[in-house]
Design an enzyme around this catalytic site. Structure first.
Site, PDB file in Angstrom:
ATOM      1  N   ASP A 147     -25.630  -1.286  -3.369  1.00  0.00           N
ATOM      2  CA  ASP A 147     -27.013  -0.801  -3.435  1.00  0.00           C
ATOM      3  C   ASP A 147     -27.085   0.683  -3.096  1.00  0.00           C
ATOM      4  O   ASP A 147     -27.799   1.448  -3.749  1.00  0.00           O
ATOM      5  CB  ASP A 147     -27.907  -1.590  -2.473  1.00  0.00           C
ATOM      6  CG  ASP A 147     -28.175  -3.017  -2.940  1.00  0.00           C
ATOM      7  OD1 ASP A 147     -27.869  -3.324  -4.109  1.00  0.00           O
ATOM      8  OD2 ASP A 147     -28.682  -3.816  -2.139  1.00  0.00           O
TER       9      ASP A 147
ATOM     10  N   TYR B 117       0.798  -1.231   0.000  1.00  0.00           N
ATOM     11  CA  TYR B 117       0.000   0.000   0.000  1.00  0.00           C
ATOM     12  C   TYR B 117       0.832   1.285   0.000  1.00  0.00           C
ATOM     13  O   TYR B 117       0.270   2.384  -0.038  1.00  0.00           O
ATOM     14  CB  TYR B 117      -0.957  -0.007   1.207  1.00  0.00           C
ATOM     15  CG  TYR B 117      -1.980  -1.123   1.120  1.00  0.00           C
ATOM     16  CD1 TYR B 117      -3.023  -1.054   0.200  1.00  0.00           C
ATOM     17  CD2 TYR B 117      -1.892  -2.250   1.923  1.00  0.00           C
ATOM     18  CE1 TYR B 117      -3.955  -2.071   0.102  1.00  0.00           C
ATOM     19  CE2 TYR B 117      -2.825  -3.275   1.838  1.00  0.00           C
ATOM     20  CZ  TYR B 117      -3.852  -3.180   0.925  1.00  0.00           C
ATOM     21  OH  TYR B 117      -4.774  -4.194   0.811  1.00  0.00           O
TER      22      TYR B 117
ATOM     23  N   HIS C 119      -8.467   1.800  -6.218  1.00  0.00           N
ATOM     24  CA  HIS C 119      -7.685   0.935  -5.318  1.00  0.00           C
ATOM     25  C   HIS C 119      -6.226   1.303  -5.447  1.00  0.00           C
ATOM     26  O   HIS C 119      -5.741   1.537  -6.565  1.00  0.00           O
ATOM     27  CB  HIS C 119      -7.848  -0.546  -5.683  1.00  0.00           C
ATOM     28  CG  HIS C 119      -9.269  -0.986  -5.619  1.00  0.00           C
ATOM     29  ND1 HIS C 119      -9.911  -1.200  -4.428  1.00  0.00           N
ATOM     30  CD2 HIS C 119     -10.179  -1.197  -6.588  1.00  0.00           C
ATOM     31  CE1 HIS C 119     -11.166  -1.535  -4.678  1.00  0.00           C
ATOM     32  NE2 HIS C 119     -11.359  -1.536  -5.985  1.00  0.00           N
TER      33      HIS C 119
ATOM     34  N   ARG D  14      -9.799 -11.017  -4.382  1.00  0.00           N
ATOM     35  CA  ARG D  14      -9.799  -9.572  -4.635  1.00  0.00           C
ATOM     36  C   ARG D  14     -10.137  -9.239  -6.090  1.00  0.00           C
ATOM     37  O   ARG D  14     -10.213  -8.073  -6.474  1.00  0.00           O
ATOM     38  CB  ARG D  14      -8.442  -8.962  -4.285  1.00  0.00           C
ATOM     39  CG  ARG D  14      -8.118  -9.026  -2.819  1.00  0.00           C
ATOM     40  CD  ARG D  14      -6.812  -8.308  -2.506  1.00  0.00           C
ATOM     41  NE  ARG D  14      -6.224  -8.833  -1.300  1.00  0.00           N
ATOM     42  CZ  ARG D  14      -6.534  -8.433  -0.059  1.00  0.00           C
ATOM     43  NH1 ARG D  14      -7.400  -7.466   0.119  1.00  0.00           N
ATOM     44  NH2 ARG D  14      -5.969  -8.986   0.993  1.00  0.00           N
TER      45      ARG D  14
HETATM   46  C1  DHK Z   1      -7.588  -1.827  -0.116  1.00  0.00           C
HETATM   47  C2  DHK Z   1      -7.913  -2.844   0.727  1.00  0.00           C
HETATM   48  O1  DHK Z   1      -8.003  -2.629   2.037  1.00  0.00           O
HETATM   49  C3  DHK Z   1      -8.122  -4.217   0.237  1.00  0.00           C
HETATM   50  O2  DHK Z   1      -9.040  -4.939   1.022  1.00  0.00           O
HETATM   51  C4  DHK Z   1      -8.535  -4.254  -1.217  1.00  0.00           C
HETATM   52  C5  DHK Z   1      -7.627  -1.963  -1.588  1.00  0.00           C
HETATM   53  C6  DHK Z   1      -7.599  -3.396  -2.059  1.00  0.00           C
HETATM   54  C7  DHK Z   1      -6.577  -1.073  -2.234  1.00  0.00           C
HETATM   55  O3  DHK Z   1      -5.722  -1.553  -2.964  1.00  0.00           O
HETATM   56  O4  DHK Z   1      -6.626   0.148  -2.034  1.00  0.00           O
HETATM   57  O5  DHK Z   1      -8.522  -5.577  -1.680  1.00  0.00           O
END
Ligand code: DHK
Length: 150
Positions: A90, A26, A103, A114
Site C-alpha cells: 500500500d 545469499y 531479490h 516465497r
Molecule cells: C531475501 C529474504 O530475506 C527472503 O525472505 C526472501 C530475499 C528472498 C532475497 O532473495 O533477497 O524470500
C-alpha cells in the site's frame, strides 16, 4: 555535472546479516559491499543513491512514504516482507514513483511460500536470482525508466 536524481534503495529484514547469513543462498557479499557497488554504478549513471536497511516494517513504510517527496524511484528488496506485507504494498502505491523489486536468491526455486509477492503487482519489474548484480541491473533499468519519463 550530471543530474543527481536520488534513488531510494531499500532493504528489508535480515539483509543486514548478509555475508554471514546462509551464504549458499545469499552469497558472501555484505550489505556494505552491495551499497558501495550501487553507489559506484549510480555515480556512472549520474544518479544519487539513498541506501537504507531496516528490520522493522513501520520504518520501511516511513521511508517509502518519504520517497514520494524526496526520491525519483525506489529499488526495494523487501526480504521476508515480500511475502507478507500488504502495508508495504500500500505504501509503495502511495509513492507514485517507479518501483523495481529485487531479490538476491531465485525465490521461485525455493519454498512455495516465497513464490508469492505482494510487491510484484505494484512494481514495474522484478529481478531475482542473480545475487548482488541484481541491484546494479535495477539501477540501469531505473536510469532508463527515468530518462523515458523526462
Ligand atoms: C531475501 C529474504 O530475506 C527472503 O525472505 C526472501 C530475499 C528472498 C532475497 O532473495 O533477497 O524470500
Amino acid at each position: 555535472m550530471p543530474d543527481q536524481a536520488a534513488i531510494l534503495i531499500l532493504n528489508g529484514p535480515n539483509l543486514n546479516m548478509l555475508g554471514v547469513r546462509e551464504p549458499t543462498v545469499y552469497g558472501s557479499e555484505t550489505l556494505g559491499d552491495i551499497e558501495e557497488s550501487c553507489k559506484e554504478r549510480a555515480n556512472h549513471l549520474g544518479l544519487g543513491v539513498d541506501f537504507r536497511q531496516s528490520n522493522h516494517e513501520g520504518e520501511l513504510i516511513d521511508a517509502i512514504q518519504e520517497a514520494r517527496e524526496n526520491h525519483k524511484g525506489i529499488i526495494i528488496n523487501p526480504a521476508g516482507y515480500t511475502h507478507t506485507s500488504v502495508a508495504i504494498r500500500d505504501a509503495l502505491l502511495i509513492s507514485e514513483v517507479p518501483i523495481i523489486e529485487v531479490h538476491l536468491s531465485n525465490v521461485f526455486q525455493r519454498e512455495e511460500f516465497r513464490h508469492h509477492s505482494y510487491v510484484t503487482p505494484v512494481s514495474q519489474g522484478v529481478i531475482c536470482g542473480l545475487g548482488p548484480i541484481g541491484y546494479l541491473l535495477a539501477l540501469e533499468a531505473m536510469s532508463k525508466i527515468l530518462e523515458g519519463s523526462d
